[in-house]
Design a protein around this motif. Structure first.
Motif, short mmCIF file in Angstrom:
data_model
loop_
_atom_site.label_atom_id
_atom_site.label_comp_id
_atom_site.label_asym_id
_atom_site.label_seq_id
_atom_site.Cartn_x
_atom_site.Cartn_y
_atom_site.Cartn_z
N VAL A 72 0.84 -1.20 0.00
CA VAL A 72 0.00 0.00 0.00
C VAL A 72 0.87 1.25 0.00
CG1 VAL A 72 -1.82 1.24 1.23
CG2 VAL A 72 -1.84 -1.25 1.17
N SER A 73 1.92 1.25 0.83
CA SER A 73 2.81 2.41 0.89
C SER A 73 3.78 2.47 -0.28
CB SER A 73 3.59 2.40 2.21
OG SER A 73 4.37 1.21 2.31
N GLY A 74 4.09 1.32 -0.92
CA GLY A 74 4.95 1.32 -2.08
C GLY A 74 6.43 1.42 -1.77
N ILE A 75 6.87 1.04 -0.56
CA ILE A 75 8.28 1.19 -0.23
C ILE A 75 9.14 0.08 -0.84
CG2 ILE A 75 7.74 2.40 1.91
CD1 ILE A 75 8.26 -0.13 3.44
N ASP A 76 8.53 -1.03 -1.26
CA ASP A 76 9.31 -2.09 -1.90
C ASP A 76 9.67 -1.74 -3.34
OD1 ASP A 76 9.61 -3.84 0.23
OD2 ASP A 76 7.65 -4.73 -0.09
N ASN A 77 8.82 -0.97 -4.02
CA ASN A 77 9.15 -0.43 -5.34
C ASN A 77 9.53 -1.54 -6.32
OD1 ASN A 77 9.21 1.95 -6.85
ND2 ASN A 77 11.42 2.11 -6.71
N TYR A 78 8.65 -2.53 -6.44
CA TYR A 78 8.96 -3.70 -7.27
C TYR A 78 9.15 -3.29 -8.73
CZ TYR A 78 7.74 -6.82 -3.43
OH TYR A 78 7.72 -7.48 -2.23
N GLY A 79 10.21 -3.84 -9.34
CA GLY A 79 10.49 -3.62 -10.75
C GLY A 79 11.11 -2.29 -11.08
N GLN A 80 11.39 -1.43 -10.11
CA GLN A 80 11.91 -0.09 -10.38
C GLN A 80 13.15 0.21 -9.54
OE1 GLN A 80 8.79 2.77 -9.90
NE2 GLN A 80 7.34 1.64 -11.17
N GLY A 81 13.87 -0.82 -9.13
CA GLY A 81 15.06 -0.62 -8.32
C GLY A 81 14.75 -0.61 -6.84
N ARG A 82 15.78 -0.77 -6.03
CA ARG A 82 15.64 -0.79 -4.57
C ARG A 82 16.14 0.53 -4.00
NH1 ARG A 82 16.02 -6.54 -2.66
NH2 ARG A 82 16.32 -7.86 -4.47
N ASN A 83 15.29 1.22 -3.31
CA ASN A 83 15.65 2.49 -2.70
C ASN A 83 15.96 2.27 -1.23
OD1 ASN A 83 15.19 4.09 -5.07
ND2 ASN A 83 13.00 3.91 -4.68
N PRO A 84 17.22 2.41 -0.80
CA PRO A 84 17.51 2.24 0.64
C PRO A 84 16.83 3.26 1.52
CG PRO A 84 19.52 2.11 -0.69
CD PRO A 84 18.44 2.61 -1.58
N PHE A 85 16.50 4.42 0.98
CA PHE A 85 15.85 5.45 1.79
C PHE A 85 14.36 5.23 1.91
CE2 PHE A 85 16.93 6.74 -2.51
CZ PHE A 85 15.70 7.07 -3.07
N PHE A 86 13.79 4.22 1.22
CA PHE A 86 12.40 3.81 1.43
C PHE A 86 12.44 2.58 2.33
CE2 PHE A 86 10.62 5.59 -2.83
CZ PHE A 86 10.73 6.86 -2.31
N LEU A 87 12.34 2.77 3.62
CA LEU A 87 12.49 1.63 4.54
C LEU A 87 11.58 1.82 5.74
CD1 LEU A 87 15.78 1.87 6.63
CD2 LEU A 87 14.69 3.83 5.59
N GLU A 88 11.34 0.70 6.40
CA GLU A 88 10.58 0.66 7.65
C GLU A 88 11.33 -0.29 8.58
OE1 GLU A 88 5.90 0.75 8.42
OE2 GLU A 88 6.62 -1.15 7.65
N PRO A 89 12.37 0.18 9.27
CA PRO A 89 13.22 -0.73 10.06
C PRO A 89 12.42 -1.46 11.12
CG PRO A 89 13.66 1.57 10.62
CD PRO A 89 12.76 1.59 9.42
N SER A 90 12.59 -2.78 11.13
CA SER A 90 11.84 -3.63 12.07
C SER A 90 12.81 -4.63 12.69
CB SER A 90 10.71 -4.38 11.36
OG SER A 90 9.85 -3.48 10.67
N ILE A 91 12.60 -4.89 13.97
CA ILE A 91 13.40 -5.87 14.71
C ILE A 91 12.44 -6.82 15.41
CG2 ILE A 91 14.92 -6.21 16.69
CD1 ILE A 91 16.49 -3.84 15.89
N ILE A 92 12.62 -8.10 15.17
CA ILE A 92 11.82 -9.14 15.81
C ILE A 92 12.68 -9.78 16.90
CG2 ILE A 92 10.53 -11.28 15.50
CD1 ILE A 92 10.13 -10.53 12.60
N VAL A 93 12.20 -9.73 18.13
CA VAL A 93 12.91 -10.32 19.27
C VAL A 93 12.10 -11.53 19.71
CG1 VAL A 93 13.81 -9.95 21.58
CG2 VAL A 93 13.80 -8.06 19.94
N ALA A 94 12.63 -12.71 19.44
CA ALA A 94 11.98 -13.97 19.83
C ALA A 94 12.59 -14.46 21.14
CB ALA A 94 12.12 -15.02 18.74
N ILE A 95 11.75 -14.78 22.11
CA ILE A 95 12.19 -15.30 23.41
C ILE A 95 11.60 -16.70 23.55
CG2 ILE A 95 12.29 -14.89 25.88
CD1 ILE A 95 11.79 -11.98 25.39
N THR A 96 12.46 -17.70 23.59
CA THR A 96 12.03 -19.09 23.63
C THR A 96 12.98 -19.88 24.51
OG1 THR A 96 11.58 -21.04 22.27
CG2 THR A 96 13.33 -19.58 21.53
#
Length: 727
Positions: free
Chosen positions: A105-129
């Motif tokens: 929806v936001s279009g940050i992956d920009n498929y087929g038009q190159g990868r823009n490093p400045f279009f990002l949504e930094p995410s960290i998954i912390v798994a505790i097991t």
């Protein structure tokens, strides 16, 4: 705005206790709260978004998603219970799908038009097991497998379930049940050998093997430091190694710096707080305008670097992007060479039309201070474009000749067409008209563009559906399903068993010979719901057997006694069993109280509920005039209408209340003024006609009236107490 997603293991094995006296689940909850406290020290944590997922099925497993508040996150964290299976693969897939839900929806992956490093949504998954065996409804698994099918639209455009700005870190609890006598090893926390470790390394994260509370705190501090804005890139060497230095001994075979899987930091703009860039990283394919679909891309781009020294190129009026590399064996090797004035060019394979390696789109270069290594992203095939643009700006003054136009057209044939629409190239050559034709294609066919728009609409619908299902919290119809035997013959139907039973007991089995196996196909056995509250006064089956007599005596006492004071909405046996989290909820206690009675004398001034003097009055409505009248209540500062004094006794309001006069000033008593000494001839006498004398007299009267009012109040209270005592 970083997204911090906590994946908590809620399998039954998390109920095991450590030598500290707490369970693994309690340690996991405390680790999340400690992490949030450590993160809260950073001013950049104001924009953090927290999510919570456990090992239940969707949507019950999503405890806090995109729309849930911080209070909901904390409440769901405290209410977690360890009762399920160790479905790590399914829960990880749920976490990745939740993070990827609004990317189309936001279009940050920009498929087929190159990868823009400045279009990002930094995410960290912390798994505790706890790192035990992976269990599911189908059995025990030795390796971690993520489900291939997902309801997320557009998941086929990426080979992996994660993206290049999402990293997984795992805290594997290995705290023993008995205190260890051996001292803890000093140094860093080692990685764990559980099944989740390879998944962490693929995403650019790592796992921690935790053996004590001290190591857990050390891991949490390390995780807080890893919350950085950036994307993960695979760097691989192509071509021969650089010539060795004077003191360097060449080593045969592959080296650690030949292939690195590291993060590049994407710093936000200090003014806007949002990263700003100009040039993308090219795709690993040449776009075909006749292709109806897009080839799937890998989550992390594979960037190859050549070890041949080249000169860094930068010209005015042509922007470039600069990204710092995370410390790695590659950065260490480049810094050890101590050559800040040379660079290594970087490529993406299959990005060009007629070359397997492609054309350079940037270079790796050590900083001048030799403290870090930076990735410079330039226009595609910049060694050809930058000299042309330099001649256009300085030599030709934006009036190119025919030869220059031919060279520029040859360059456009080697450049991917999507660079025209998503890069800063049109802004650079804006001064020279007619260099880019209006009918140039951007590399995607009409079917691909319409397919991406359709995926965006479907993703938006799926996003709203999932948000609504998480908000509803539909309770699962949990139960044990009864499985049919199929074609297996029951033991009671076997002839040898019936003969043996008849020989022993003299009776035969009364079961029918033919059973309907489909009669109870959808039957389920109900399980105990621990979330339901016990109602001992309504359901006799909620009373344990050993508490039946005590419960009966309490019920008899509550039935016969009429003067039991209890809170409305609570059972009498729970008056003194309030949880600690609700002990300070005084507002709900006030709402449950009955409506207080009205005041007997509404005209009497209300007393304040304050500490200190109990006789303190509300002085907001007091006014003392020159006639020594004490008037209470709201004052009407407007003019009094004529005839108002005659209506005071009938219906126009009661008469004004006057404070009690001093007994010395009451009518019928003679007042003898005190004898004052003779005035000094050098100082005039202060009589009542001077201003200072009137003020002094008024001050004395005020003090006398306050003392008299205080004594009268005490007298009235004592009379009231005596009157009540007679009853």
């Amino acid at each position: 705005m970083p997204v911090l997603l906590f994946l908590i293991d809620t399998s039954a094995s998390m109920n095991q206790r450590t030598h500290l006296g707490t369970t693994y689940l309690d340690i996991a909850k405390g680790a999340v709260e400690t992490f949030m406290k450590l993160r809260g020290r950073d001013p950049a944590s104001r924009g953090d978004r927290y999510m919570l997922i456990n090992f239940e099925d969707v949507p019950l497993g999503i405890k806090a998603g995109w729309k849930e508040s911080h209070s909901t996150f904390m409440t769901e964290l405290r209410n977690l219970q360890a009762t399920g299976l160790t479905t790590v693969g399914q829960s990880l897939r749920t976490a990745f799908d939740l993070l990827n839900l609004n990317r189309l929806v936001s279009g940050i992956d920009n498929y087929g038009q190159g990868r823009n490093p400045f279009f990002l949504e930094p995410s960290i998954i912390v798994a505790i097991t706890d790192g035990n065996k992976l269990t599911s409804s189908s059995g025990v698994q030795d390796e971690l497998h993520l489900p291939l099918t997902t309801p997320l639209p557009g998941s086929e455009l990426t080979k992996e379930p994660f993206r290049w700005d999402q990293r997984l870190f795992a805290l594997v609890l290995r705290i023993p049940g008995h205190a260890s006598v051996e001292p803890e090893p000093l140094g860093g926390v080692p990685s764990d050998d559980s099944a989740i470790t390879p998944m962490c390394e693929v995403t650019g994260g790592r796992s921690y093997s935790v053996f004590s509370q001290r190591m857990l705190n050390q891991c949490l501090e390390s995780l807080v430091q890893k919350i950085q804005s950036g994307v993960v890139i695979n760097f691989e060497k192509t071509g021969p190694d650089p010539p060795p230095l004077e003191d360097e001994v060449p080593k045969p075979g592959p080296q650690p710096w030949h292939s690195c899987h590291r993060l590049i930091y994407v710093r936000p703009n200090p003014k806007t707080g949002v990263p700003i860039g100009h040039w993308p990283i090219p795709e690993a394919f040449w776009p075909d305008t006749n292709s109806p679909t897009l080839p799937p891309r890998s989550a992390h781009p594979h960037v190859r670097f050549s070890c041949m020294d080249a000169e860094p190129m930068v010209i005015d009026k042509v922007p470039f992007d600069k990204y710092e590399l995370e410390p790695s064996p590659l950065t260490q090797y480049i810094l050890e060479r101590k050559s800040p004035h040379t660079c290594w060019q970087v490529f993406v394979c299959n990005s060009a039309n007629y070359s397997d390696l492609g054309q350079p789109f940037g270079y790796l270069k050590a900083s001048t201070a030799l403290n870090c290594v930076n990735l410079f992203v330039m226009p595609y095939n910049y060694p050809v474009l930058l000299p042309l643009l330099d001649d256009l700006i300085r030599v030709h003054k934006f009036k190119p000749p025919v030869k220059w136009r031919q060279l520029f057209e040859n360059y456009l044939k080697t450049m991917p067409p999507y660079y025209i629409g998503v890069s800063s190239l049109p802004g650079v050559i804006m001064g020279a008209p007619n260099l880019l034709s209006d009918n140039m294609e951007y590399g995607m066919s009409y079917s691909v563009v319409s397919y991406l728009k359709k995926l965006s609409q479907q993703t938006k619908i799926e996003y709203e559906r999932l948000i609504a299902s998480v908000a509803k919290k539909v309770s699962s119809e949990g139960g044990i399903k009864v499985r049919t035997r199929g074609g297996v013959v029951s033991l009671a139907q076997r002839r040898d068993f019936t003969k043996l039973l008849a020989s022993i007991t003299g009776e035969t089995a009364s079961l029918p010979q033919e059973l309907n196996t489909t009669e109870f196909s959808g039957f389920q056995l109900a399980t105990l719901n621990k979330s339901l509250k016990h109602q001992g006064f309504r359901n006799a089956y909620d009373i344990p057997r050993m508490h039946l007599l005590d419960q009966l005596s309490r019920m008899r006492r509550n039935l016969l006694s009429a003067n039991i004071c209890r809170l409305r909405g609570q059972d009498p046996d729970q008056l003194h069993s309030v949880p600690i989290a609700q002990m300070g909820n005084y507002q709900d206690f006030l709402k449950a109280l009955p409506q207080p009675l009205r005041d007997a004398d509404p005209e009497r001034p209300k007393r304040l509920h304050t500490f200190g003097n109990p006789f303190k009055l509300d002085k907001k409505g007091m006014m003392i005039d020159e006639a020594d009248e004490f008037v209470t209540g709201p004052q009407n500062k407007g003019k009094r209408p004529p005839g108002d004094s005659s209506m005071q006794g009938s219906g126009g309001g009661g008469p004004k209340r006057r404070r009690c006069m001093s007994p010395l000033l009451r009518p019928g008593r003679a007042y003898t003024p005190p004898v004052s000494p003779a005035a000094s001839p050098s100082r005039p006498a202060l009589d009542g006609k001077t201003g200072f004398g009137r003020f002094k007299t008024f001050k004395k009267r005020m003090l006398i009236e306050q003392l008299e009012n205080f004594l009268e109040e005490i007298h009235n209270r004592s009379n009231n107490m005596n009157h009540l005592g007679g009853f």
